[in-house]
Scaffold this motif. Structure first.
Motif, short mmCIF file in Angstrom:
data_model
loop_
_atom_site.label_atom_id
_atom_site.label_comp_id
_atom_site.label_asym_id
_atom_site.label_seq_id
_atom_site.Cartn_x
_atom_site.Cartn_y
_atom_site.Cartn_z
N VAL A 37 0.83 -1.20 0.00
CA VAL A 37 0.00 0.00 0.00
C VAL A 37 0.87 1.25 0.00
CG1 VAL A 37 -1.72 1.32 1.29
CG2 VAL A 37 -1.94 -1.17 1.10
N ASP A 38 1.91 1.28 0.83
CA ASP A 38 2.81 2.43 0.87
C ASP A 38 3.42 2.70 -0.50
OD1 ASP A 38 2.38 2.81 3.58
OD2 ASP A 38 4.18 1.71 4.19
N THR A 39 3.88 1.65 -1.14
CA THR A 39 4.52 1.78 -2.45
C THR A 39 3.52 2.25 -3.50
OG1 THR A 39 6.08 0.01 -1.89
CG2 THR A 39 5.82 0.55 -4.23
N ALA A 40 2.32 1.70 -3.47
CA ALA A 40 1.29 2.10 -4.44
C ALA A 40 0.93 3.58 -4.26
CB ALA A 40 0.05 1.22 -4.28
N LEU A 41 0.80 4.03 -3.03
CA LEU A 41 0.47 5.44 -2.78
C LEU A 41 1.60 6.36 -3.26
CD1 LEU A 41 -1.25 5.32 0.73
CD2 LEU A 41 -2.33 5.82 -1.48
N ASP A 42 2.84 5.94 -3.06
CA ASP A 42 3.97 6.74 -3.54
C ASP A 42 3.93 6.87 -5.06
OD1 ASP A 42 4.92 7.11 -0.98
OD2 ASP A 42 6.42 5.51 -1.11
N LEU A 43 3.59 5.79 -5.75
CA LEU A 43 3.50 5.82 -7.20
C LEU A 43 2.38 6.74 -7.68
CD1 LEU A 43 4.06 2.04 -8.00
CD2 LEU A 43 5.62 3.91 -8.54
N ALA A 45 1.10 9.28 -5.99
CA ALA A 45 1.48 10.67 -5.68
C ALA A 45 2.43 11.22 -6.74
CB ALA A 45 2.13 10.73 -4.30
N ALA A 46 3.30 10.37 -7.27
CA ALA A 46 4.29 10.82 -8.24
C ALA A 46 3.75 10.90 -9.66
CB ALA A 46 5.51 9.90 -8.21
N ASP A 47 2.96 9.89 -10.06
CA ASP A 47 2.58 9.77 -11.47
C ASP A 47 1.08 9.71 -11.72
OD1 ASP A 47 5.30 9.65 -12.19
OD2 ASP A 47 5.37 7.52 -11.75
N GLY A 48 0.26 9.74 -10.68
CA GLY A 48 -1.18 9.68 -10.85
C GLY A 48 -1.71 8.27 -10.83
N TYR A 49 -3.00 8.17 -10.52
CA TYR A 49 -3.62 6.85 -10.37
C TYR A 49 -3.63 6.05 -11.67
CZ TYR A 49 -7.21 3.32 -9.62
OH TYR A 49 -7.88 2.12 -9.56
N GLU A 50 -3.77 6.73 -12.80
CA GLU A 50 -3.84 6.01 -14.07
C GLU A 50 -2.56 5.24 -14.36
OE1 GLU A 50 -4.95 8.59 -17.24
OE2 GLU A 50 -7.00 8.85 -16.55
N ALA A 51 -1.46 5.66 -13.77
CA ALA A 51 -0.18 4.99 -14.00
C ALA A 51 0.03 3.80 -13.07
CB ALA A 51 0.97 5.98 -13.82
N LEU A 52 -0.89 3.59 -12.15
CA LEU A 52 -0.72 2.53 -11.16
C LEU A 52 -1.10 1.17 -11.74
CD1 LEU A 52 -0.09 1.80 -8.18
CD2 LEU A 52 -2.54 2.06 -7.74
N ARG A 117 -4.42 14.58 -2.48
CA ARG A 117 -2.99 14.31 -2.27
C ARG A 117 -2.46 13.29 -3.26
NH1 ARG A 117 -2.34 12.22 3.54
NH2 ARG A 117 -0.14 12.13 2.90
N TYR A 118 -3.37 12.50 -3.81
CA TYR A 118 -2.99 11.40 -4.71
C TYR A 118 -3.81 11.52 -6.00
CZ TYR A 118 -1.07 9.75 -0.33
OH TYR A 118 -0.37 9.66 0.85
N PRO A 119 -3.26 12.19 -7.01
CA PRO A 119 -4.03 12.54 -8.22
C PRO A 119 -4.78 11.36 -8.84
CG PRO A 119 -1.86 13.54 -8.29
CD PRO A 119 -1.86 12.62 -7.12
N GLY A 120 -6.09 11.53 -8.96
CA GLY A 120 -6.92 10.53 -9.62
C GLY A 120 -7.33 9.35 -8.77
N ILE A 121 -6.88 9.29 -7.52
CA ILE A 121 -7.14 8.09 -6.72
C ILE A 121 -8.61 7.93 -6.38
CG2 ILE A 121 -6.89 9.02 -4.38
CD1 ILE A 121 -5.12 6.50 -3.80
N SER A 122 -9.38 9.01 -6.44
CA SER A 122 -10.80 8.88 -6.12
C SER A 122 -11.52 8.01 -7.14
CB SER A 122 -11.48 10.25 -6.04
OG SER A 122 -11.43 10.93 -7.28
#
Length: 240
Positions: A37-43, A45-52, A117-122
């Protein structure tokens, strides 16, 4: 216990004492759900949810995607864990019949600020059945506030869902706007003044109200409009 069984266990209250004394199982890769979860949130925050993706999370943890599936069932399970983590960070106010409107607004603003805080995560919260205990805690808290304000049970239940849906949609739209702002080939309107000018320049015969009220249509900052819409929803409940 396989990943699906662990997912079910996360959604149920546990005897913490028993869990603490349970012998840990050995794993070939020292990865925990919390690290995933920590790693996913960092990703995000850096690149947006679509990049996850599960593959990107695995690469960031220096392992293979198959190793993640020993801890997370699939991408939908990861989405639920991410939203649950954000919900766990919210401070839910106590129900108060005299201040229920302000307290509902406070919860919605907290959710908004966490999402942004986490672009697109909603996007992960949309169409998600609330089974994660931390997410359920938020819906439970909103329901308690609405009921304390005298809102009828069914209206309160539907309103809690509608409020969270609006917050998620607002945050998703704002994230998309911010993302497109950095992409020259997708930006058709550079700023508010340009949009206002375009609306005012329309044919007054075809768009009389739009041309007359171009300033009002483009007025206000995003969070001002957010608060306005929350007020419409909450005040509407109070009048029911």
């Amino acid at each position: 216990m396989n990943p699906r069984e662990r997912r079910v266990a996360r959604h149920q209250p546990q005897d913490r004492a028993a869990a603490a004394t349970r012998a840990p199982r050995r794993r070939a890769v020292p990865i925990t759900v919390e690290q995933v979860v920590d790693t996913a949130l960092d990703l995000v925050a850096a690149d947006g949810y679509e990049a996850l993706t599960m593959r990107r999370v695995a690469a960031a943890l220096d392992t293979g995607p198959a190793s993640l599936y020993a801890h997370v069932v699939n991408k939908a399970d990861l989405d639920e864990l991410l939203i649950g983590r954000l919900c766990a960070g919210l401070a839910l106010p106590e129900p108060d019949p005299a201040a229920w409107r302000d307290r509902v607004r406070d919860v919605c603003r907290q959710v908004r600020d966490q999402y942004l805080r986490y672009p697109g995560i909603s996007r992960a919260a949309l169409a998600m059945a609330p089974t994660d205990l931390s997410a359920l805690r938020v819906s439970e808290g909103l329901l308690a506030l609405l009921l304390a304000g005298g809102v009828a049970p069914r209206a309160a239940a539907w309103a809690a869902d509608a409020l969270l849906l609006y917050v998620a949609a607002y945050c998703l739209e704002l994230s998309v706007v911010r993302q497109r702002a950095g992409q020259d080939d997708t930006v058709w309107v550079r700023d508010r003044e340009e949009l206002r000018g375009r609306l005012a320049a329309l044919s007054a015969a075809d768009f009389p109200h739009t041309t007359r009220h171009a300033a009002e249509l483009t007025a206000g900052e995003p969070h001002e409009r957010f608060d306005f819409t929350l007020g419409l929803m909450i005040d509407g409940l109070a009048r029911r």
